[in-house]
Design a protein around this motif. Structure first.
Motif, PDB file in Angstrom:
ATOM      1  N   GLY B  77      29.392  48.610  37.107  1.00 19.19           N
ATOM      2  CA  GLY B  77      30.537  49.176  37.813  1.00 19.19           C
ATOM      3  C   GLY B  77      31.031  48.374  39.001  1.00 19.19           C
ATOM      4  N   THR B  79      33.387  45.789  40.717  1.00 19.02           N
ATOM      5  CA  THR B  79      34.725  45.320  40.369  1.00 19.02           C
ATOM      6  C   THR B  79      34.752  43.799  40.252  1.00 19.02           C
ATOM      7  OG1 THR B  79      35.549  47.142  41.696  1.00 19.02           O
ATOM      8  CG2 THR B  79      37.144  45.491  40.996  1.00 19.02           C
ATOM      9  N   PRO B 163      37.514  39.783  43.553  1.00 19.25           N
ATOM     10  CA  PRO B 163      36.733  39.851  44.800  1.00 19.25           C
ATOM     11  C   PRO B 163      35.623  38.803  44.869  1.00 19.25           C
ATOM     12  CG  PRO B 163      36.934  42.015  43.783  1.00 19.25           C
ATOM     13  CD  PRO B 163      37.429  41.033  42.797  1.00 19.25           C
ATOM     14  N   HIS B 164      35.097  38.405  43.715  1.00 19.84           N
ATOM     15  CA  HIS B 164      33.975  37.453  43.756  1.00 19.84           C
ATOM     16  C   HIS B 164      34.450  36.004  43.703  1.00 19.84           C
ATOM     17  CE1 HIS B 164      30.918  40.534  43.598  1.00 19.84           C
ATOM     18  NE2 HIS B 164      31.700  41.176  42.764  1.00 19.84           N
ATOM     19  N   LEU B 167      33.117  33.338  41.122  1.00 14.74           N
ATOM     20  CA  LEU B 167      32.000  33.774  40.276  1.00 14.74           C
ATOM     21  C   LEU B 167      32.526  34.175  38.896  1.00 14.74           C
ATOM     22  CD1 LEU B 167      28.896  34.346  40.579  1.00 14.74           C
ATOM     23  CD2 LEU B 167      29.531  36.722  40.771  1.00 14.74           C
ATOM     24  N   VAL B 209      26.714  41.074  37.544  1.00 15.71           N
ATOM     25  CA  VAL B 209      27.028  40.073  38.583  1.00 15.71           C
ATOM     26  C   VAL B 209      25.779  39.471  39.212  1.00 15.71           C
ATOM     27  CG1 VAL B 209      29.340  40.574  39.392  1.00 15.71           C
ATOM     28  CG2 VAL B 209      27.476  41.964  40.196  1.00 15.71           C
ATOM     29  N   ARG B 210      24.715  40.237  39.306  1.00 12.22           N
ATOM     30  CA  ARG B 210      23.503  39.703  39.945  1.00 12.22           C
ATOM     31  C   ARG B 210      22.920  38.580  39.096  1.00 12.22           C
ATOM     32  NH1 ARG B 210      20.516  45.302  40.027  1.00 12.22           N
ATOM     33  NH2 ARG B 210      21.298  45.154  37.910  1.00 12.22           N
ATOM     34  N   GLN B 213      25.279  35.591  39.285  1.00  9.25           N
ATOM     35  CA  GLN B 213      25.144  34.845  40.537  1.00  9.25           C
ATOM     36  C   GLN B 213      23.883  33.990  40.511  1.00  9.25           C
ATOM     37  OE1 GLN B 213      26.995  34.297  43.106  1.00  9.25           O
ATOM     38  NE2 GLN B 213      25.426  33.193  44.254  1.00  9.25           N
ATOM     39  N   SER B 217      24.262  29.983  40.771  1.00  9.33           N
ATOM     40  CA  SER B 217      23.801  29.270  41.960  1.00  9.33           C
ATOM     41  C   SER B 217      22.676  28.301  41.611  1.00  9.33           C
ATOM     42  CB  SER B 217      23.375  30.249  43.051  1.00  9.33           C
ATOM     43  OG  SER B 217      22.212  30.909  42.662  1.00  9.33           O
TER      44      SER B 217
END
Lengths: 201, 584
Positions: B77, B79, B163-164, B167, B209-210, B213, B217
Motif C-alpha cells: 500500500g 504509493t 514520491p520515490h 526508485l 519498496v523495501r 530499495q 542500493s
C-alpha cells in the motif's frame, strides 16, 4: 358551475338595480380574492424555490470545499511520502544512523535463549546510596511499615510446618535489611524482579 | 340580399335559441374542464418533480476535475505514483493588453523557477498560442489569474508525482508531457489507469519498496565500486511468479524523465536488454539431462579434456584435470561436462525445454519493454549450438527470463509466468510442469553445493541456506562478430532458503572494470548483501545451526567439501570427515 353560467348568460343578475350593485361588488371581491390568492401562491412558491436554490448552492459549496480539502490532504500526504522516500531514508542511514541489517547470529532459536538475556546483574554491583538514607529524618516510620508486609505471612508458614523447614526461609527473611530506606527497598524490589528471589512461601 | 339568404333568415324554428344556448354552454363547460385538467396536470408534475424526482441531473459534475490517472501502489500500500491537479500556463501574444515588460516581470516573480528568457520568448512570440510553462501549482495559477491579463490562458491538467523519485523508475515507468504513460507499468496499463470506472481504484503491484530499495542500493554500490557500465537485478517469488523487485541501473528521475527515451538510463536492462548469461544455464542443462534420462547416475564422471566442435573449442575456465561427477560439473562450472550432457540430449529436447521455460520468446510479465531472447537460428542450431547453449553461450536472454526460469527450476519444476501485479491470496495462476520434482530437488542440492564449495562462495549469506550459480560471459564486440575478452557480463542467479525455496534473486553487473571481473567476485557479493537485507523483511528465518540445510544425501560422496565442518552430508554422518592432506 351550471348555475353560475346560467346567471351570467341569462343576464338575470343585471335586471334589478340593488341586486345589480351587490352583484358587481361580489364580482369585484371575487376578482380581488383571485388576485390576492395568486400573488400569495406565487410569493410562497418563489420563496420556496429560492430557499431550495440557496440550499442547493450551499451543498455545492460544501462539495467544492470537500474536494479542496481532499486535494489538500492528498498534497500533504504526498509531501510526507516524498520526505520519507526510500532513497532518502537510505541516505540518512548511510550518513547519520549507520544501521545495518540484523545478522543471522542475532536471531534467537527459542524462548529459553531469549530468557537467558534477561538475567539480572549481581546485587553487589549495584551502588548503594547510604548517605541519602541517613539524612532521612523519619527513620522508624518505614521500618514499621516494612515488617507488616514481610513478617506477617512468611515466618508463619515454616513455624507451623515444624522444625524441618526452619532453615529454609531464613535468607529470604533477611533480604529486607532493617536499616534499608524506602528508596533502597524500591531498588531492591526492582532488582529482585529479574531472578525472583522474592520471598515465596 | 338574395332570396335564398332571405329565406334562410326568415326560417326560425321554435327552440332554436335554446339549442344554440345549450350548445354554447356545453362548449364552455368542455373548455373549462380542459383548462382545469391541464392546470391539475401541471400541478401534479410539479409535485412529482419536487418530491419524487430526486436531485436534478447535470450534464457536468458540480466540481470539475482534470483527467486524473489512478494511483499505483506497492504490495503493502505504499504509493508509487499519484496524480495531482496542476495548471498549464499559455500565452496568446496577440491578445495581450498592457505593457508586456511589466507582464514578464510579474510572471518572473510568480514563476521564479521558469527563467526570464523562456517567459519573455513566450510573451513576445509571434503566433497565436504558446505554452509558457506546464504543471504549475494551484497557488501560482491563482496569482496569475489575479493579474487579470486576457492574453494568458490557464488550463487545468493533471500532474503525476512519483514520491520515490528514481526508485523502480523502469518498473513503474513515467508519464510524458501530455500525461500519457511512456514506460513501465504506466505505459503497459495506460487503459486501466485512465479508465473512468477504475480511476478511483489504485493499481496494486507485486513490488515491495523495501526489497526494491535493498536491491537497487546494493547494485548501485557495486556498480560504482566496480566502475561498471550498468547493473540489473530481479527478486521473484518462486511460487506465485510475483516480481517483488526489479532494478535497472543507471536509473533516472521519474518526475523529470527528460531527454529521449533512447538514452542508456532509460533502457530497462532487466526486461529489454538481452545478455548471454553464461554458466547460470548449466543448472538447466543438468536438470534437463536428469529429466530426460540421458544422465541416470549422478556418479557418472565426465572428462574435462577440451573438445573441438566445428570452429569452436570448448574448454573449462577452471580446469580440474580429472573427470567430474554430475554435482562437480555444476560446483566447478565445467563447460565441457555440460556440453557433453547437452550433446546427449540433442537439439529437439533442448529446444523444447527452453520453450517451456519461456526462454524462446519475449520477456515474461506485463511490461511492453520486453526483449526477445536471441537463440541460435533454426537453420543453424547444430551440434555446436546445442553444446554452447548447454553452458549458456550462443543464447541471450533478459535477467527476467533467467529469474523466471530459475523460479521454475527451484520450486519443484512448475513454470508460472512472472507478473508485476500482486496476486491475491488463494488465486491459482496458470502453471505448466517443466521439470520433475525429483530433478528439481537434486539440482537444488547441487546449487547449494555450488555456493558452499564452488564458484559462488561469496554469495553465501550466513544462515539463509543460499543456493545459486555464477555466470561470467564475455561481451559481444560492438561489431557483432566475436567476443571482447576484456569485457564481461557477470551474473549470479540463486534462490533462498534452499531447503524450501521461496525467493529467487538474480543480480547482474555489466562490464565491471575495477579489480576482479568474475561473477564470483562481482555479482555474488551483491546477491549476498541483498539476501541479508531482504530476508528479514520477507520473513525468512535464518538458521546458523546447520539444522535446516537442504537434504542432499543423494549427492553424498560425489564431491569434495571445501569446508567439511559446514557440509550438510558430513554433519549428517553420510560422508566421512576427510583426512587432511589425503590424496584424491
Amino acid at each position: 358551475m351550471n348555475a353560475m353560467m346560467r346567471t351570467t348568460v341569462d343576464g338575470r343578475g343585471w335586471r334589478a338595480d340593488g341586486a345589480q350593485r351587490s352583484a358587481g361588488r361580489r364580482t369585484w371581491a371575487a376578482t380581488a380574492w383571485l388576485v390576492a390568492g395568486t400573488i400569495a401562491v406565487a410569493v410562497t412558491s418563489y420563496t420556496l424555490s429560492l430557499q431550495v436554490a440557496s440550499e442547493r448552492r450551499e451543498v455545492e459549496r460544501l462539495a467544492r470545499q470537500n474536494r479542496a480539502l481532499q486535494a489538500d490532504l492528498k498534497a500533504q500526504d504526498a509531501e510526507l511520502r516524498v520526505r520519507m522516500r526510500m532513497p532518502q531514508l537510505q541516505r540518512w542511514n548511510d550518513t547519520v544512523l549507520g544501521l545495518v541489517p540484523i545478522s543471522a547470529t542475532q536471531y534467537l532459536a527459542n524462548p529459553v535463549q531469549l530468557a537467558s538475556y534477561g538475567a539480572a546483574p549481581a546485587v553487589p554491583a549495584q551502588p548503594r546510596v547510604q548517605l541519602a538514607v541517613r539524612d532521612l529524618p523519619a527513620q522508624p516510620a518505614p521500618a514499621a511499615a516494612r515488617p507488616v508486609l514481610v513478617k506477617a505471612d512468611v515466618p508463619a508458614a515454616p513455624r507451623a510446618a515444624g522444625p524441618i523447614a526452619r532453615a529454609v526461609p531464613a535468607p529470604a527473611l533477611e533480604r529486607p535489611a532493617p536499616e534499608a530506606a524506602p528508596a533502597d527497598l524500591l531498588q531492591q524490589v526492582e532488582m529482585s524482579f529479574g531472578d525472583q528471589p522474592l520471598p515465596q512461601p | 340580399m338574395s332570396p335564398a339568404a332571405l329565406s334562410r333568415e326568415a326560417v326560425r324554428l321554435p327552440g332554436h335559441r335554446q339549442m344554440a344556448l345549450g350548445q354554447a354552454r356545453q362548449r364552455l363547460a368542455i373548455g373549462i374542464l380542459l383548462f382545469v385538467a391541464f392546470t391539475l396536470l401541471l400541478g401534479l408534475r410539479l409535485v412529482e418533480l419536487a418530491l419524487f424526482d430526486g436531485a436534478p441531473r447535470r450534464a457536468r459534475p458540480v466540481v470539475a476535475s482534470p483527467e486524473i490517472r489512478a494511483d499505483i501502489l506497492d504490495r503493502n500500500g505504499v504509493t508509487l505514483a499519484s496524480s495531482f491537479e496542476a495548471y498549464a500556463l499559455a500565452a496568446r501574444p496577440r491578445d495581450i493588453v498592457g505593457d508586456r515588460e511589466a507582464l514578464v516581470a510579474a510572471l518572473v516573480r510568480i514563476l521564479p523557477e521558469r527563467g526570464e528568457e523562456a517567459i519573455r520568448a513566450a510573451v513576445y512570440h509571434d503566433g497565436k498560442f504558446r505554452y509558457v510553462t506546464r504543471r504549475i501549482l494551484p497557488e501560482q495559477a491563482e496569482a496569475i489569474r489575479r493579474l487579470g491579463e486576457p492574453g494568458l490562458t490557464l488550463e487545468r491538467e493533471a500532474e503525476r508525482l512519483y514520491p520515490h523519485v528514481g526508485l523502480a523508475a523502469h518498473l513503474v515507468g513515467y508519464t510524458g508531457i501530455d500525461g500519457r504513460g511512456e514506460g513501465g507499468i504506466e505505459r503497459a496499463f495506460e487503459e486501466r489507469l485512465t479508465d473512468p470506472a477504475q480511476r478511483d481504484t489504485p493499481l496494486v503491484l507485486a513490488m515491495d519498496v523495501r526489497v526494491q530499495q535493498a536491491l537497487e542500493s546494493e547494485l548501485e554500490a557495486q556498480m560504482l565500486a566496480q566502475k561498471a557500465a550498468g547493473a540489473a537485478g530481479v527478486v521473484m517469488d518462486v511460487h506465485t511468479g510475483e516480481v517483488l523487485a526489479m532494478a535497472s541501473l543507471p536509473a533516472f528521475n521519474a518526475n523529470r524523465p527528460g531527454g529521449l527515451t533512447g538514452m542508456p538510463s532509460h533502457m530497462n536492462r532487466a526486461t529489454l536488454g538481452v545478455y548471454e548469461l553464461g554458466s547460470t544455464f548449466k543448472a538447466f542443462t543438468i536438470a534437463m539431462a536428469l529429466d530426460t534420462g540421458v544422465v541416470t547416475d549422478l556418479a557418472e564422471r565426465f572428462p574435462t579434456t577440451p573438445i573441438a566442435v566445428g570452429r569452436h573449442r570448448i574448454s573449462d575456465s577452471h580446469p580440474k584435470g580429472y573427470p567430474l561427477s554430475v554435482p562437480e560439473v555444476l560446483i566447478y562450472s565445467s563447460n565441457v561436462g555440460t556440453a557433453r550432457m547437452a550433446e546427449r540430449m540433442g537439439r529437439a529436447r533442448q529446444e523444447e525445454f527452453l520453450r517451456r521455460l519461456g526462454m524462446m520468446g519475449r520477456a515474461p510479465g506485463e511490461l511492453k519493454e520486453s526483449g526477445r531472447a536471441l537463440t541460435p537460428p533454426a537453420n543453424n542450431w547444430g551440434l555446436s549450438s546445442v553444446m554452447t547453449v548447454g553452458f549458456g553461450h550462443g543464447i541471450a536472454v533478459t535477467p527476467l527470463h533467467l529469474a523466471n526460469a530459475y523460479a521454475t527450476l527451484v520450486n519443484g519444476g512448475i513454470h508460472r509466468e512472472a507478473t508485476f501485479l500482486k496476486v491475491p491470496p488463494g488465486v491459482e495462476r496458470p502453471e505448466t510442469r517443466v521439470f520433475s520434482a525429483e530433478s528439481s530437488k537434486l539440482v537444488n542440492g547441487m546449487l547449494r553445493l555450488a555456493v558452499l564449495d564452488g564458484t559462488g562462495r561469496q554469495a553465501d549469506a550466513d544462515g539463509y541456506r543460499v543456493g545459486g550459480k555464477t555466470g561470467t560471459a564475455e561481451k559481444v564486440l560492438e561489431t557483432g562478430r566475436g567476443y571482447d575478452r576484456r569485457r564481461n557480463i557477470t551474473t549470479f542467479a540463486g534462490a533462498f532458503p534452499m531447503d524450501a525455496p521461496r525467493y529467487v534473486v538474480v543480480t547482474m553487473v555489466d562490464d565491471p572494470s575495477a579489480g576482479l571481473r568474475s561473477a564470483g567476485a562481482v555479482a555474488a557479493p551483491v546477491f549476498k548483501n541483498v539476501v541479508n537485507r531482504v530476508a528479514p523483511v520477507l520473513g525468512v528465518a535464518p538458521d546458523t545451526s546447520g539444522g535446516s540445510e537442504p537434504d542432499i544425501a543423494a549427492l553424498a560422496g560425489l564431491y569434495t567439501p571445501r569446508d567439511p565442518k559446514r557440509d550438510p552430508n558430513i554433519r549428517a554422518g553420510l560422508m566421512p570427515m576427510p583426512v587432511a592432506g589425503a590424496p584424491r
